[in-house]
Structures are given as C-alpha cells and as structure tokens.
Design an enzyme around this catalytic site. Structure first.
Site, PDB file in Angstrom:
ATOM      1  N   ASP A  26     119.909 125.320  29.696  1.00 37.85           N
ATOM      2  CA  ASP A  26     120.846 126.973  29.748  1.00 37.85           C
ATOM      3  C   ASP A  26     121.944 126.734  28.711  1.00 37.85           C
ATOM      4  O   ASP A  26     122.567 125.528  28.383  1.00 37.85           O
ATOM      5  CB  ASP A  26     121.298 127.303  31.276  1.00 37.85           C
ATOM      6  CG  ASP A  26     122.072 128.344  31.614  1.00 37.85           C
ATOM      7  OD1 ASP A  26     121.372 129.232  30.799  1.00 37.85           O
ATOM      8  OD2 ASP A  26     122.042 128.723  32.175  1.00 37.85           O
ATOM      9  N   HIS A  43     120.023 130.722  20.579  1.00 39.90           N
ATOM     10  CA  HIS A  43     118.859 130.187  20.794  1.00 39.90           C
ATOM     11  C   HIS A  43     118.221 129.602  19.721  1.00 39.90           C
ATOM     12  O   HIS A  43     117.139 128.443  19.510  1.00 39.90           O
ATOM     13  CB  HIS A  43     118.005 131.495  21.058  1.00 39.90           C
ATOM     14  CG  HIS A  43     118.593 132.023  22.319  1.00 39.90           C
ATOM     15  ND1 HIS A  43     119.112 131.493  23.544  1.00 39.90           N
ATOM     16  CD2 HIS A  43     118.814 133.616  22.321  1.00 39.90           C
ATOM     17  CE1 HIS A  43     119.104 132.562  24.526  1.00 39.90           C
ATOM     18  NE2 HIS A  43     119.273 133.807  23.334  1.00 39.90           N
ATOM     19  N   LEU A 137     102.065 112.209  26.298  1.00 44.76           N
ATOM     20  CA  LEU A 137     103.262 113.373  26.247  1.00 44.76           C
ATOM     21  C   LEU A 137     102.967 114.488  27.291  1.00 44.76           C
ATOM     22  O   LEU A 137     102.207 114.739  26.577  1.00 44.76           O
ATOM     23  CB  LEU A 137     104.460 113.227  26.148  1.00 44.76           C
ATOM     24  CG  LEU A 137     105.763 114.257  26.787  1.00 44.76           C
ATOM     25  CD1 LEU A 137     106.219 113.754  28.014  1.00 44.76           C
ATOM     26  CD2 LEU A 137     106.546 114.803  25.346  1.00 44.76           C
TER      27      LEU A 137
END
Ligand code: IPE
Ligand code: IPE
Ligand code: MG
Length: 248
Positions: A26, A43, A137
C-alpha cells in the site's frame, strides 16, 4: 560486512524464518503525490519494489510470498487508474517471467481472474503454466481478489458437493475449508506486512490470517525493499507465538 551489520546473517542465526510472508502493498498513490507525479507512476515504482522483495524473499529462504496487488474493491477506482494498473500487470509479466522461471519461482495468480481483460488473462495463464514446476519460492499474486468473495466461492462449492451427495456435513472441517480456498496447499501466513502505516486488513486472507503475526511498516510501498523485508522478518523472529496457550 560483519554479522551485526548484515541483516541476512542475523536472520539466519535468530531462529525460524517465516515460511509464508503476506504483504498488503500500500502507498503507491501517496508516494506519487509526495512527488507531484500522477498515481500510475507510483504504481510503476511499486513494480520495482515487487522485484526487490521477491529477490530478498529468495535470499531469506521464505517458501511462500503472497502479494496483494489489486483488490476487488480496486475495480471501483477511476478507469484510467485501473487500466494503468492492468497494463503494468502485463508489463510485469513480460519483463519478469523468464527471470522468475530461472530463479525457481512458481507464480500463481489468485483472485477472480475472469474479470481480467483477454490480454492480461493470457499473460497470467502463460506465466502460471511456464513456472508450474518451479519449487524454490511460491509467489502468490492476488489480483481481483477479495477474501469474502473467496469464502463465498468455497462455501458454494461445499454446498454443491453436499447437495449432490459427494460430501457429508460432518466431513466439513477447518482443513477442508482451507483446501477450498485459493491458497490451498500453502501454509497459513506466518507474517503479514502492511506498508504505508494503514492499520487494517482490507478484505485480505480473512480465513488464513487467524494466527498470523502482523507488522505495520510506515514505509510507502515503492520505498519498501530488501532491508525493510529483513527488518520485518527480524521483528517477527523476536516475537513469541502462543496460539492461545501459555508459555511452556
Ligand atoms: C497500493 O497503493 C496499490 C493498489 C491498491 C493497487 P494505493 O494506490 O492504494 O496507494 P495509496 O493508498 O493511495 O497511497
Ligand atoms: C488494499 O489497499 C489493496 C491492495 C493493496 C491491493 P487499498 O489502498 O485498496 O485499501 P484501503 O482502501 O486503504 O483499505
Ligand atoms: Mg491504498
């Protein structure tokens, strides 16, 4: 570098590394506003932070990294912002897919993916199948995701199976419900990080976070990186997880 100065060396000696780290990424908009830039540039910078954090998670030996990238509620943002985010999603996959595969990262997109446009949907499907066999991962990217909607789908599936006689009510337990979530097969998150100082869950993994340790970072997501992830892991390692019990 001495061990004291190297957070990775400290993580290795401090105790168990969280197996599953979830992050609510965020603060991109505020990062852009502070620089008098349009929100989409925030972004774009956030995308670089994703790269740094994936790299750091690999270094630390995290098994599952879950990143909240776009919520169902985020569809209600202005169309220009939504389309900028969707273009960035495609760009991220185009830029990173080969490297992620090379590094052994299995990429899974979780959410109501039917709402994506055909371009994003193809890119998402392609990177998921391309990396399906990677096992160093697991990177869960939550897109068009809402936790309550995920629960509704799970409950509906269970109800359908019960109505069709495939499932007896007494078979419905916590494990079965976990298996019906998008995160089936992943351990519950050990550590949840939210950046930008906000202290809320915003409809993320409500079922899975039952006993997760929460770390709120004041850092805006585009400024979050290796050091910030390692600091959060070190903080986690200093905690005592009790799960409702008393200390032995
Ligand atoms: C997080 O940054 C990214 C998404 C939710 C898509 P925000 O866009 O929410 O940034 P702020 O909260 O407005 O600063
Ligand atoms: C949560 O951030 C969703 C993502 C990070 C993708 P928001 O910025 O959308 O959440 P609120 O509106 O502050 O709760
Ligand atoms: Mg926000």
């Amino acid at each position: 570098m001495s061990d004291a100065a190297d957070p990775l060396a400290q993580i290795r000696t401090h105790g168990a590394v969280p197996r599953h780290v979830a992050i609510i990424m965020d603060g991109n908009g505020r990062w852009a506003r502070e620089r008098m830039l349009p929100r989409p540039l925030g972004h774009r910078s956030g995308m670089k932070a994703v790269r740094a954090v994936v790299e750091a998670a690999l270094e630390a030996g995290v098994e599952v990294l879950s990143l909240f990238a776009f919520s169902q509620e985020n569809w209600q943002r202005p169309v220009t912002e939504v389309s900028a985010l969707m273009s960035l999603l495609e760009e991220y996959i185009a830029r990173e897919a080969a490297e992620l595969e090379r590094r052994g990262v299995r990429v899974c997109f979780l959410g109501e993916l039917d709402r994506l446009g055909p371009g994003q949907r193809n890119a998402v499907d392609a990177v998921m199948s391309r990396t399906a066999c990677c096992d160093r991962l697991r990177l869960n990217l939550f897109v068009s995701y809402g936790s309550r909607a995920e629960m509704v789908l799970a409950v509906r599936g269970i109800a359908e199976d019960a109505a069709a006689g495939r499932l007896a009510p007494e078979e419905v337990g916590e494990d079965l419900i976990s298996q019906r979530m998008f995160t089936a097969g992943c351990p519950d998150p050990d550590l949840l990080i939210r950046t930008s100082g906000e202290q809320r869950i915003s409809n993320f993994l409500l079922w899975q976070l039952a006993y997760t340790e929460i770390f709120i970072s004041p850092v805006l997501w585009p400024d979050f990186g290796r050091k910030e992830l390692f600091d959060a892991i070190l903080d986690y390692q200093r905690r005592e997880r009790r799960f409702g019990r008393v200390q032995a």
